[in-house]
Write an enzyme that holds these catalytic residues in place. Sequence first.
Site, short mmCIF file in Angstrom:
data_model
loop_
_atom_site.label_atom_id
_atom_site.label_comp_id
_atom_site.label_asym_id
_atom_site.label_seq_id
_atom_site.Cartn_x
_atom_site.Cartn_y
_atom_site.Cartn_z
N HIS A 42 34.44 94.67 41.22
CA HIS A 42 34.10 95.53 40.11
C HIS A 42 33.46 96.85 40.52
O HIS A 42 33.23 97.70 39.67
CB HIS A 42 33.14 94.77 39.18
N ASP A 80 40.25 101.62 48.27
CA ASP A 80 40.91 102.62 49.11
C ASP A 80 41.54 102.00 50.34
O ASP A 80 42.65 102.37 50.74
CB ASP A 80 39.93 103.71 49.54
N PRO A 139 31.24 88.76 49.19
CA PRO A 139 29.85 88.34 49.12
C PRO A 139 29.63 87.08 48.29
O PRO A 139 30.27 86.86 47.27
CB PRO A 139 29.14 89.53 48.49
N ASN A 140 28.73 86.27 48.81
CA ASN A 140 28.24 85.04 48.19
C ASN A 140 29.24 83.89 48.19
O ASN A 140 28.90 82.78 47.80
CB ASN A 140 27.74 85.29 46.75
N ARG A 158 32.42 92.00 34.43
CA ARG A 158 33.36 91.33 35.35
C ARG A 158 34.82 91.56 34.96
O ARG A 158 35.71 91.18 35.69
CB ARG A 158 33.09 89.83 35.38
N ASN A 187 39.50 87.65 48.06
CA ASN A 187 38.59 87.36 46.97
C ASN A 187 37.39 88.29 47.21
O ASN A 187 36.52 87.96 48.00
CB ASN A 187 38.15 85.90 46.96
N HIS A 244 40.51 85.10 42.40
CA HIS A 244 39.21 84.76 41.82
C HIS A 244 39.22 83.30 41.43
O HIS A 244 40.18 82.82 40.81
CB HIS A 244 38.91 85.63 40.60
N TYR A 304 31.93 77.92 39.63
CA TYR A 304 32.76 78.06 40.83
C TYR A 304 33.20 76.73 41.43
O TYR A 304 33.92 76.70 42.42
CB TYR A 304 32.01 78.89 41.88
N SER A 309 37.10 81.86 39.27
CA SER A 309 36.94 81.82 37.81
C SER A 309 37.88 82.87 37.21
O SER A 309 38.56 83.59 37.93
CB SER A 309 35.49 82.12 37.43
N GLU A 318 45.00 89.56 45.04
CA GLU A 318 43.59 89.46 44.62
C GLU A 318 43.38 88.05 44.07
O GLU A 318 44.20 87.55 43.30
CB GLU A 318 43.31 90.51 43.55
N ARG A 359 26.55 77.18 44.87
CA ARG A 359 26.27 78.31 43.97
C ARG A 359 26.98 78.10 42.63
O ARG A 359 28.19 78.07 42.57
CB ARG A 359 26.78 79.60 44.60
N ARG A 365 34.74 86.19 31.20
CA ARG A 365 33.32 86.18 31.53
C ARG A 365 32.63 87.44 31.02
O ARG A 365 33.11 88.10 30.11
CB ARG A 365 33.16 85.99 33.03
N ALA A 369 31.90 90.06 43.93
CA ALA A 369 31.36 91.10 43.06
C ALA A 369 31.87 92.50 43.42
O ALA A 369 31.86 93.40 42.58
CB ALA A 369 29.83 91.08 43.10
#
Length: 144
Positions: free
Chosen positions: A79, A86, A9-10, A110, A73, A99, A22, A101, A97, A17, A106, A76
């Site tokens: 978390h 799963d 998301p985002n 996060r 990635n 990210h 970012y 940032s 994984e 953004r 942070r 949000a």
Amino acid sequence: MMILFLNGPNLNLLGTREPEIYGSDTLDECVADARAAAETHGHTLEHAQSNHEGDLVDAIQGARGRCAAIVINPGAYTHSSYAIADALAAYDGVKVELHLSNPASREEWRRRSVVAPYVTGTVAGFGRAGYRLAVEAAACHLGP
């Protein structure tokens, strides 16, 4: 071999953004870097972005038996999504994984990743370069 690259998301808003966190690069630019890295290692990259948790779960499940690796990635959902965790746990390939940032530097909320226990490794804090680095990490685990 196929590498599935998922963005949560985002991340479709990259470039506009919170560029102070970012960066100003767009998602398309980041994915182009990842695609080039995959091709350098003789792999192909399939990319998907969704703001919907179920779409990401479906994509992970669809990679089973079809893709050699997943780079994700989760945004949000890192978390909070036990459903994504799963799905990753049920996937037998290499999992990275990613990210942009560094979540550890942070806000407190996060700093915990519910997906981290189910991935091969994590790349965080390197901005746009992280997209290339994450694919290179997956390719190294896949071998020649």
